[in-house]
Design an enzyme around this catalytic site. Structure first.
Site, PDB file in Angstrom:
ATOM      1  CG  ASP A 182      -6.615   4.496   0.480  1.00 34.64           C
ATOM      2  OD1 ASP A 182      -7.517   5.210  -0.008  1.00 34.64           O
ATOM      3  OD2 ASP A 182      -5.880   3.759  -0.210  1.00 34.64           O
ATOM      4  CG  HIS A 210      -2.007   1.056   1.048  1.00 35.68           C
ATOM      5  ND1 HIS A 210      -1.777   2.387   1.340  1.00 35.68           N
ATOM      6  CD2 HIS A 210      -3.265   0.980   0.563  1.00 35.68           C
ATOM      7  CE1 HIS A 210      -2.870   3.078   1.061  1.00 35.68           C
ATOM      8  NE2 HIS A 210      -3.791   2.251   0.594  1.00 35.68           N
TER       9      HIS A 210
END
Ligand code: FES
Length: 384
Positions: free
Chosen positions: A343, A190
């Site tokens: 997120d 990520h």
């Protein structure tokens, strides 16, 4: 360890709560999965007992139900001493609770349609356990639970063990109509995770005098695995490598770096090079400015606070003559890390993929029937 009596009581409580009408105060539950660590010295034995008897985590060659408890009992005093030296217990629950709270506050703002969000902690070897989390979840009238592994990189020994445990707890229970269960199993690359680590590394490098800063070698240290698990096909080594590459890219490959492995136990061969051996070897090569990054831990615990800080950065560094050695903090409550977590959940909700294809595929040489059954069960039960 939870007693049989308490387990039966919790089971009955769970079944009772299945008829509970939803109070709708919390709509989406985020279940944070991790192995956990003893908060108090008295919990160390039960913690080790649960690890040593968990065949997803450790496969002893013979009589694990006898040998495992024996090893746990034998190792307890030495491990208790280590916890005493870091202040009497692991801070992992404190950090996980804070991360969950900050994550859910953020999700309430960015995803009002799935709000309110509420965090639940499900540890594998110390309370709160899976059953504790699910009983609370049911009581709160949660409509949707996201099982969110707090290991960025997936290993069958850690994340896999948590998911197998959840399967074992839920398989014979009726999932209420309309209840949604989904999985976030890994997030090694990520971008915000990489940015967070890069920021922590940059700040640590700043602490090195300017004339020495360029000489630093960045050692990314992750918990090792027995080679037997690696050869079975465990994804963890490659995923840790992917995180390291992403972080170095974020740093524009500013320094030489090396992935090393820590925390080996027992006589079998484990994935190397080991962190302590690498420190010794670099000093021999004349490279004495080192920065250590715990790349597979998202919060401080025994392997960072004792193994890295005391055993390597203090004792070993003095012994072998390291000039400068600094340990980068774990993400903890770093704002970029909380942004990364939110997120990841938001993307999960938007993508509508309740469980990844990678999770559902077993290691090529997996012989663990729990993996077979749990992955089949999750593939049928998961929805978003
Ligand atoms: Fe990896 Fe079973 S050991 S899926």
């Amino acid at each position: 360890m939870i007693s049989k009596q308490k387990f039966l009581h919790l089971g009955k409580e769970f079944l009772r709560l299945q008829s509970f009408s939803s109070n709708m105060n919390a709509k989406t539950g985020i279940v944070l999965l991790n192995m956990g660590g003893p908060e108090r010295i008295e919990q160390v034995h039960d913690y080790l007992y649960k690890i040593m008897t968990d065949r997803d985590m450790i496969q002893l060659p013979i009589a694990q139900d006898i040998l495992g408890p024996w090893i746990a009992k034998r190792r307890t005093p030495a491990v208790q001493k280590k916890y005493e030296e870091i202040g009497g217990g692991s801070p992992i629950l404190k950090w996980t609770k804070l991360q969950g709270k900050l994550l859910c506050e953020k999700l309430d703002k960015i995803s009002p349609q799935t709000a309110p969000h509420k965090p639940y902690v499900a540890f594998r070897y110390v309370p709160p356990f899976t059953e504790d989390a699910f009983i609370k979840l049911q009581k709160d009238g949660i409509e949707r639970a996201i099982l969110f592994s707090q290991y960025p990189q997936f290993s069958c020994a850690t994340s896999g063990s948590s998911f197998n445990e959840i399967y074992k707890f839920l398989k014979n229970r009726t999932i209420p109509n309309g209840f949604k269960l989904s999985i976030i199993d890994r997030w090694p690359t990520h971008p915000l995770l990489a940015k967070c680590f890069a920021d922590l590394i940059r700040k640590t490098l700043q602490q090195i005098p300017e004339d020495k800063r360029n000489k630093a070698i960045i050692l990314f240290s992750a918990h090792s695995l027995p080679l037997k698990a690696v050869n079975r096909g465990d994804a963890y080594p490659s995923e840790v490598g992917a995180t390291v590459h992403q972080v170095m890219q974020e740093l524009n490959f500013s320094h030489p770096y090396q992935l090393v492995w820590q925390s080996k136990v027992g006589p079998l061969a484990w994935l190397g090079p080991m962190t302590d051996e690498a420190i010794k070897a670099y000093v021999k090569q004349g490279k004495k400015v080192l920065v250590i990054v715990p790349i597979a831990f998202v919060n401080e615990h025994i392997e960072t606070l004792h193994e890295l800080d005391i055993e390597y950065c203090k004792e070993l560094a003095e012994e072998v003559g390291v000039e400068i050695i600094l340990r980068v903090p774990t993400p903890n409550d770093h704002p970029l890390f909380i942004e990364a977590l939110s997120d990841i959940v938001l993307t999960h909700l938007r993508n509508k993929i309740p469980v990844s294809k990678k999770f559902l595929n077993r290691c090529p040489h997996c012989v663990n029937v729990s993996c077979l059954n749990s992955k089949k069960w999750f593939s049928e039960i998961c929805s978003l």
